[in-house]
Design a protein around this motif. Sequence first.
Motif, PDB file in Angstrom:
ATOM      1  N   UNK A 163       0.097   8.641   2.702  1.00  0.00           N
ATOM      2  CA  UNK A 163       0.584   7.828   1.595  1.00  0.00           C
ATOM      3  C   UNK A 163       2.107   7.868   1.512  1.00  0.00           C
ATOM      4  N   UNK A 164       2.692   9.047   1.682  1.00  0.00           N
ATOM      5  CA  UNK A 164       4.150   9.169   1.633  1.00  0.00           C
ATOM      6  C   UNK A 164       4.800   8.438   2.799  1.00  0.00           C
ATOM      7  N   UNK A 165       4.184   8.514   3.974  1.00  0.00           N
ATOM      8  CA  UNK A 165       4.733   7.829   5.151  1.00  0.00           C
ATOM      9  C   UNK A 165       4.680   6.317   4.960  1.00  0.00           C
ATOM     10  N   UNK A 166       3.564   5.807   4.460  1.00  0.00           N
ATOM     11  CA  UNK A 166       3.433   4.360   4.234  1.00  0.00           C
ATOM     12  C   UNK A 166       4.424   3.884   3.179  1.00  0.00           C
ATOM     13  N   UNK A 167       4.572   4.647   2.102  1.00  0.00           N
ATOM     14  CA  UNK A 167       5.538   4.275   1.066  1.00  0.00           C
ATOM     15  C   UNK A 167       6.958   4.268   1.609  1.00  0.00           C
ATOM     16  N   UNK A 168       7.306   5.280   2.390  1.00  0.00           N
ATOM     17  CA  UNK A 168       8.664   5.375   2.934  1.00  0.00           C
ATOM     18  C   UNK A 168       8.954   4.239   3.907  1.00  0.00           C
ATOM     19  N   UNK A 169       7.999   3.933   4.764  1.00  0.00           N
ATOM     20  CA  UNK A 169       8.194   2.852   5.731  1.00  0.00           C
ATOM     21  C   UNK A 169       8.343   1.518   5.002  1.00  0.00           C
ATOM     22  N   UNK A 170       7.538   1.318   3.979  1.00  0.00           N
ATOM     23  CA  UNK A 170       7.625   0.070   3.224  1.00  0.00           C
ATOM     24  C   UNK A 170       8.996  -0.082   2.565  1.00  0.00           C
ATOM     25  N   UNK A 171       9.448   0.945   1.884  1.00  0.00           N
ATOM     26  CA  UNK A 171      10.749   0.881   1.211  1.00  0.00           C
ATOM     27  C   UNK A 171      11.876   0.698   2.222  1.00  0.00           C
ATOM     28  N   UNK A 172      11.839   1.467   3.301  1.00  0.00           N
ATOM     29  CA  UNK A 172      12.925   1.404   4.286  1.00  0.00           C
ATOM     30  C   UNK A 172      12.986   0.047   4.975  1.00  0.00           C
ATOM     31  N   UNK A 173      11.852  -0.510   5.340  1.00  0.00           N
ATOM     32  CA  UNK A 173      11.887  -1.782   6.042  1.00  0.00           C
ATOM     33  C   UNK A 173      12.199  -2.960   5.126  1.00  0.00           C
ATOM     34  N   UNK A 197      17.700   5.049   9.469  1.00  0.00           N
ATOM     35  CA  UNK A 197      16.880   6.259   9.506  1.00  0.00           C
ATOM     36  C   UNK A 197      17.146   7.150   8.300  1.00  0.00           C
ATOM     37  N   UNK A 198      18.384   7.190   7.845  1.00  0.00           N
ATOM     38  CA  UNK A 198      18.692   7.979   6.652  1.00  0.00           C
ATOM     39  C   UNK A 198      18.002   7.390   5.429  1.00  0.00           C
ATOM     40  N   UNK A 199      17.997   6.069   5.314  1.00  0.00           N
ATOM     41  CA  UNK A 199      17.279   5.421   4.217  1.00  0.00           C
ATOM     42  C   UNK A 199      15.783   5.708   4.335  1.00  0.00           C
ATOM     43  N   UNK A 200      15.244   5.654   5.547  1.00  0.00           N
ATOM     44  CA  UNK A 200      13.836   5.949   5.771  1.00  0.00           C
ATOM     45  C   UNK A 200      13.501   7.376   5.356  1.00  0.00           C
ATOM     46  N   UNK A 201      14.349   8.325   5.725  1.00  0.00           N
ATOM     47  CA  UNK A 201      14.089   9.719   5.373  1.00  0.00           C
ATOM     48  C   UNK A 201      14.261   9.964   3.872  1.00  0.00           C
ATOM     49  N   UNK A 202      15.210   9.282   3.241  1.00  0.00           N
ATOM     50  CA  UNK A 202      15.352   9.397   1.780  1.00  0.00           C
ATOM     51  C   UNK A 202      14.115   8.847   1.075  1.00  0.00           C
ATOM     52  N   UNK A 203      13.606   7.732   1.572  1.00  0.00           N
ATOM     53  CA  UNK A 203      12.391   7.161   0.986  1.00  0.00           C
ATOM     54  C   UNK A 203      11.195   8.089   1.211  1.00  0.00           C
ATOM     55  N   UNK A 204      11.139   8.733   2.373  1.00  0.00           N
ATOM     56  CA  UNK A 204      10.061   9.679   2.664  1.00  0.00           C
ATOM     57  C   UNK A 204      10.136  10.884   1.728  1.00  0.00           C
ATOM     58  N   UNK A 205      11.341  11.393   1.523  1.00  0.00           N
ATOM     59  CA  UNK A 205      11.521  12.526   0.624  1.00  0.00           C
ATOM     60  C   UNK A 205      11.148  12.144  -0.809  1.00  0.00           C
ATOM     61  N   UNK A 206      11.556  10.959  -1.235  1.00  0.00           N
ATOM     62  CA  UNK A 206      11.202  10.494  -2.578  1.00  0.00           C
ATOM     63  C   UNK A 206       9.690  10.314  -2.715  1.00  0.00           C
ATOM     64  N   UNK A 207       9.053   9.800  -1.677  1.00  0.00           N
ATOM     65  CA  UNK A 207       7.594   9.635  -1.719  1.00  0.00           C
ATOM     66  C   UNK A 207       6.890  10.985  -1.761  1.00  0.00           C
ATOM     67  N   UNK A 208       7.418  11.968  -1.045  1.00  0.00           N
ATOM     68  CA  UNK A 208       6.839  13.313  -1.096  1.00  0.00           C
ATOM     69  C   UNK A 208       6.964  13.904  -2.500  1.00  0.00           C
ATOM     70  N   UNK A 209       8.118  13.710  -3.107  1.00  0.00           N
ATOM     71  CA  UNK A 209       8.307  14.219  -4.465  1.00  0.00           C
ATOM     72  C   UNK A 209       7.381  13.490  -5.427  1.00  0.00           C
ATOM     73  N   UNK A 210       7.210  12.178  -5.237  1.00  0.00           N
ATOM     74  CA  UNK A 210       6.350  11.393  -6.105  1.00  0.00           C
ATOM     75  C   UNK A 210       4.887  11.792  -5.955  1.00  0.00           C
TER      76      UNK A 210
END
Length: 140
Positions: free
Chosen positions: A14-24, A49-62
Motif C-alpha cells: 500500500x505504501x509503495x503504490x501510494x508513493x508511486x502514484x504521488x511521485x508520478x 527519486x527524492x520525491x518518490x522516496x519522500x512520498x514513500x516515507x510519508x505513506x509509511x508514516x500514514x
Amino acid sequence: MVRLPYRSVLFLPLAIIQAITVAYVLRAVSRYAGLSSLLVPWLGEAVHQTVLLCAYLAALVFEKPHPTRRTAVLAAIPPALLVAYDVYMMLTVNWLWVISAVTAALFGAGIYALLSEDAKLLASNRAGRWHRLVARRRSS
C-alpha cells in the motif's frame, strides 16, 4: 474478528503504490509545466527519486505499520533497489548518479533506523510488562 495472515506486511504494498502514484503525478505535472527541460537528465532523475522516496516515507508514516525487525528490513528494500539502479546508472552512464544513490541510501537507512528503533522500544515495553506481571504473581 478475522485476522489477516500477512497483516504486518500488508502496509508495504500500500505504501509503495501510494508513493508511486504521488511521485508520478508530480513528475507528470513537472513535465507538463516544462520544469524537466531545465535540468540535466541525471539531476531530474535524482529529484524525481527524492520525491518518490519522500512520498514513500510519508505513506509509511500514514500507514502506521506494526514495527518489527522484519518490517524494518522489508521497508528498506525499495530504497535499496533505487540505490542499485543508481549505481548501475553511475557505472554505465554518468558518475554524477552517485548523488541520487547517496540520497536513496540515506532514505533507506533512515527508514530502517526508525522502524527498528520502534520495534526495539515495543519489544522492551512488552518484556517490561511481562516481567512486572511475573513479579506480581510471584509476590502474591
